[in-house]
Scaffold this motif. Structure first.
Motif, PDB file in Angstrom:
ATOM      1  N   GLU A 359       0.960  -1.421   0.069  1.00 19.58           N
ATOM      2  CA  GLU A 359       0.057  -0.249   0.115  1.00 19.58           C
ATOM      3  C   GLU A 359       0.653   0.788   0.285  1.00 19.58           C
ATOM      4  N   ASN A 360       0.483   1.532  -1.181  1.00 18.08           N
ATOM      5  CA  ASN A 360       1.724   3.045  -1.598  1.00 18.08           C
ATOM      6  C   ASN A 360       0.855   4.308  -1.138  1.00 18.08           C
ATOM      7  N   PRO A 361       0.107   5.649  -0.785  1.00 10.89           N
ATOM      8  CA  PRO A 361      -0.698   6.062  -1.253  1.00 10.89           C
ATOM      9  C   PRO A 361       0.440   7.285  -1.663  1.00 10.89           C
ATOM     10  N   TYR A 362      -0.647   8.170  -2.522  1.00 13.25           N
ATOM     11  CA  TYR A 362      -0.159   9.021  -2.827  1.00 13.25           C
ATOM     12  C   TYR A 362       0.723   9.740  -2.288  1.00 13.25           C
ATOM     13  N   SER A 363      -0.615  10.416  -1.088  1.00 17.83           N
ATOM     14  CA  SER A 363       0.025  11.554  -0.226  1.00 17.83           C
ATOM     15  C   SER A 363       1.145  10.893   0.919  1.00 17.83           C
ATOM     16  N   GLY A 364       1.297   9.636   0.626  1.00 18.47           N
ATOM     17  CA  GLY A 364       2.382   8.645   1.851  1.00 18.47           C
ATOM     18  C   GLY A 364       2.047   9.258   3.221  1.00 18.47           C
ATOM     19  N   TYR A 365       2.396   9.157   4.642  1.00 16.52           N
ATOM     20  CA  TYR A 365       1.586   8.975   5.490  1.00 16.52           C
ATOM     21  C   TYR A 365       2.800   9.672   6.566  1.00 16.52           C
ATOM     22  N   ARG A 380       6.757  13.195   7.593  1.00 17.46           N
ATOM     23  CA  ARG A 380       5.918  12.188   6.228  1.00 17.46           C
ATOM     24  C   ARG A 380       6.834  11.475   5.281  1.00 17.46           C
ATOM     25  N   TYR A 382       7.122   8.329   2.674  1.00 17.92           N
ATOM     26  CA  TYR A 382       6.628   7.869   0.957  1.00 17.92           C
ATOM     27  C   TYR A 382       7.277   6.557   0.762  1.00 17.92           C
ATOM     28  N   SER A 383       7.106   6.065   0.361  1.00 22.60           N
ATOM     29  CA  SER A 383       7.255   4.460  -0.099  1.00 22.60           C
ATOM     30  C   SER A 383       7.381   4.137  -1.208  1.00 22.60           C
ATOM     31  N   ALA A 384       8.274   3.985  -2.160  1.00 23.43           N
ATOM     32  CA  ALA A 384       7.823   2.857  -3.450  1.00 23.43           C
ATOM     33  C   ALA A 384       8.777   1.638  -3.535  1.00 23.43           C
TER      34      ALA A 384
END
Length: 762
Positions: A359-365, A380, A382-384
């Motif tokens: 799960e890699n949402p565009y807005s991150g965590y 903030r 972000y993952s890929a």
């Protein structure tokens, strides 16, 4: 290469690779040529057939439109609704709108034209039996028909479409339209068909009678023809392609040969440079790795990589500085991580598991982290996916940004925004921000939303009614939905995204407008009352003015009676007496007409008038006042002044009030010095009326209050005369003011603007 060195199988494969590649390439190109040749031939024929069918339907539909036009003329003619003038109007419109229709006519059963536009359009085909017989047959048997192709002089190949007139009262006849085939093709064949095909009309003998363009098509080009009915008589529509498949194949062959040559040269060059390029590639890879490591260490964002099991396999310098742990203490660590706060382990674990699940949402965590010294901070994340050189998914790469300060600033900005909205919504005015180009509503306060009944404050909206205003500064705007008036103050500004916007402040002025309208109506009533009062004050003087012409009429009529009784009737004396009677009667009538027009109550009505006419109307009404008060009138009017576009009765009231005030202002002036000067002229594009007196003048402290309602310097005055005069002058966009008269007294000056057309004509 040394002879004792063994050649590896990789080197042998590299040597054989160019030959194998060239063989495979030639085989694939040969197969591709055969396939493309067949595919191009089939697709070209299918496309030609589809385009030809579409074009045939379009041309048939165009001819059907002309037949329907003739049928409408026939029905109107049968109902006696079509006159000769109506026919020529319809025929002219048809010929102008449809260039392919060269003539429209009404033919009788013998082929003679009764009505024709252009005149005599059926005469050239009278000697063509093949063309005239279908027209005669249509007129006699009452059925629509078309003619074969005939050559019309000056036009070329044409056909004629005939439609019976269906008239029961008139003799047999038919409406005929002559259609040029060349114009029909050139006007109705679209460019996307004309640039690919030569479209032509073929007669029953196979001859081409009309084409879109008179140019040769290449040999071997694709061609197809279909029946063109209507009009019929064996006509066919043919489409011939301008291109042939052979040219495409030749170009493709040249391209293949060039590609094969380039491939062979590249194979030899690649083989010789293989070892050197490989060495250079290894060195470049090492340099790139070092540069990438330097770039990662210089970043302010933390980088952290984990494998598929959630184990940390890489961290950069920024990440280590962010959490406070060195790289050796973080590598190979698994959840729970040491930088997770104790009270947020569950939240961090949920995000960790979500990343491992893909799960890699565009807005991150957004997560809370903890430094080694115990200080909490917000990040903030972000993952890929982490992909290796072989395309395998080996883990996840995460980037972290410290958003603690950003979050604090955002909270402060949010609070400031809420305060701004509270102030904006508390204003007693409608405020809106709209895009200058699109009229999109970008921001509005609560009073604006309530006044114009906006459903939702979010999303693009049309900022009615203010977005149609183009001038900066604003003005008065009427909202037809709410039936309210608004005073809008507008200025341009730049929005946060760089676009130019209108900033509008609107205030509801409906009540003020209604009050102004009521005040205007009251002012009109006061003007009427003022005119009636003026007439009442001058009643005795006007009665004296009327007595003079009436007494003269009585005297002249008595003299005429005496002459008739005495028998001595000189014709010249009688004619002179009757002429004087008529003159005095007209004089009395002019006085009565002036009084009636002056006191008549009506709405303002602008007409063309001159200053001389206005003054000439007012002065007779005041002649008795001049004599009664012993006032001398000095007339200094400038002749040939431009014409005004104004309400003459209102301006007559201004001149009357100002002149009457001037007479009354000299009550204490010695009789020999009483003078009223009326002067007209032109200054700076304005017409000037000046009324001057030799009275006692006006005190400086009275000048500011002189034009106020109900202010007067007279003992029995109402104080509305000068106020009404100023209102009338301002209604005509003019100006009324008072200034000292050189030599004593005052002079009132009125300036009236000229419109540009009249000023230029003058």
């Amino acid at each position: 290469m040394p002879p004792n060195r063994k050649i590896s199988w990789k080197t042998r494969a590299l040597w054989a690779l160019p030959n194998l590649s060239m063989l495979l390439f030639l085989l694939s190109v040969g197969a591709l040529l055969v396939y493309m040749q067949r595919n191009e031939s089939e697709s070209g024929r299918e496309r030609l057939l589809e385009d030809l069918l579409w074009q045939e339907q379009a041309l048939r539909h165009r001819v059907q439109i002309h037949q329907n036009f003739l049928a409408d003329l026939g029905r109107d003619f049968a109902k006696s609704n079509l006159s000769e003038v109506g026919f020529y109007a319809a025929a002219t419109s048809k010929v102008d709108d449809a260039p392919e229709v060269v003539a429209v006519a009404l033919s009788d059963e013998y082929g003679d034209s009764r009505w024709s536009y252009p005149a005599g359009s059926l005469d050239p085909i009278r000697n063509m039996p093949a063309a005239i017989e279908p027209i005669q047959r249509s007129a006699r048997i009452g059925m629509a028909g078309t003619t074969p192709v005939f050559d019309l002089p000056g036009v070329g190949p044409c056909i004629a479409v005939a439609q019976p007139s269906l008239s029961r009262k008139e003799s047999l006849g038919a409406f005929v339209a002559i259609i040029s085939l060349k114009n029909l093709l050139r006007r109705q064949v679209p460019w996307w068909i004309a640039e690919r095909y030569q479209i032509g009309v073929i007669d029953i003998e196979g001859r081409t009678v009309a084409e879109t363009f008179e140019q040769r098509t290449p040999e071997g080009a694709l061609s197809h023809d279909i029946a063109f009915d209507p009009p019929g008589y064996g006509l066919r529509l043919r489409a011939t392609s301008y291109r042939t498949s052979s040219s495409v194949l030749q170009n493709l062959l040249y391209l293949v040969l060039a590609g094969v040559s380039m491939l062979m040269v590249w194979s030899v060059w690649a083989l010789r440079r293989h070892m050197r390029v490989r060495l250079e590639a290894e060195q470049a890879l090492q340099r790139e790795t070092s540069m990438r490591r330097a770039m990662e260490n210089s970043m302010v964002s933390g980088m952290c990589a984990i494998d598929l099991d959630g184990r940390i396999i890489y961290v950069n310098r920024a990440f280590c500085e962010m959490v406070g742990w060195p790289e050796r203490d973080l590598l190979n660590r698994t959840a729970p991580m040491p930088f997770w706060p104790a009270d947020a382990v569950a939240q961090c674990q949920a995000v960790h598991d979500a990343i491992l699940a893909g799960e890699n949402p565009y807005s991150g965590y957004a997560l809370p982290y903890r430094r080694r010294n115990g200080v909490r901070f917000d990040v903030r994340l972000y993952s890929a996916p982490l992909i290796d050189d072989y395309g395998n998914h080996t883990g996840w790469m995460a980037s972290l940004n410290d958003i603690t300060e950003l979050k604090i600033e955002r909270e402060a900005l949010k609070a400031a925004h809420e305060r701004f909205l509270a102030v904006l919504n508390g204003l007693d005015a409608e405020v809106a921000v709209t895009n200058c180009q699109t009229g999109e509503l970008l921001l509005s306060n609560q009073p604006y939303a309530e006044a114009f009944q906006l459903g939702s404050p979010d999303g693009p909206l049309c900022a009615l009614p203010f977005h149609r205003m183009s001038d900066a500064g604003g003005g008065e705007v009427f909202d037809p939905i709410s039936r309210r008036w608004y005073q809008v103050r507008r200025r341009q500004s730049t929005w946060v995204d760089g676009h130019r916007v209108w900033l509008d402040f609107a205030s509801d002025i409906t009540e003020r407008k209604l009050a102004a309208e009521r005040e205007r109506q009251q002012a009109e009533k006061l003007q009427q009352s003022a005119r009636l009062i003026s007439m009442g004050e001058m009643a005795s003087s006007l009665a004296h003015e009327l007595n003079q012409p009436l007494a003269a009429i009585s005297s002249y009529s008595t003299g005429c009676t005496n002459l008739l009784k005495g028998g001595n009737l000189p014709v010249d004396a009688l004619a002179e007496a009757l002429e004087k009677i008529g003159k005095q009667a007209r004089r009395a009538g002019e006085i009565v007409r002036g009084i009636r027009e002056f006191v008549q109550r009506r709405e303002p009505r602008r007409t063309t008038c001159s200053l001389d006419e206005l003054v000439d109307t007012v002065l007779p009404l005041l002649q008795a006042e001049f004599r009664k008060h012993g006032v001398k009138l000095i007339d200094r009017r400038t002749p040939m002044l431009p014409i005004l576009h104004a309400d003459r009765v209102m301006l007559e009231q201004v001149i009357l009030n100002l002149t009457k005030n001037a007479i009354e202002a000299m009550a204490d002036t010695p009789p020999g010095s009483r003078e009223v000067t009326i002067e007209t002229g032109r200054e700076n594009g304005q017409l000037i009326i000046t009324v001057a007196d030799r009275g006692c003048g006006i005190e400086p402290d009275q000048l500011e209050r002189l034009f106020l309602p109900f202010y007067t310097t007279k003992q029995e005055g109402m104080g509305m005369g000068l106020n009404i005069c100023r209102s009338i002058v301002e209604y005509h966009h003019g100006r009324l003011w008072v200034e000292p008269n050189p030599g004593g007294g005052s002079r009132f000056r009125v300036s009236l603007p000229l419109n540009k057309e009249m000023a230029h004509a003058a």
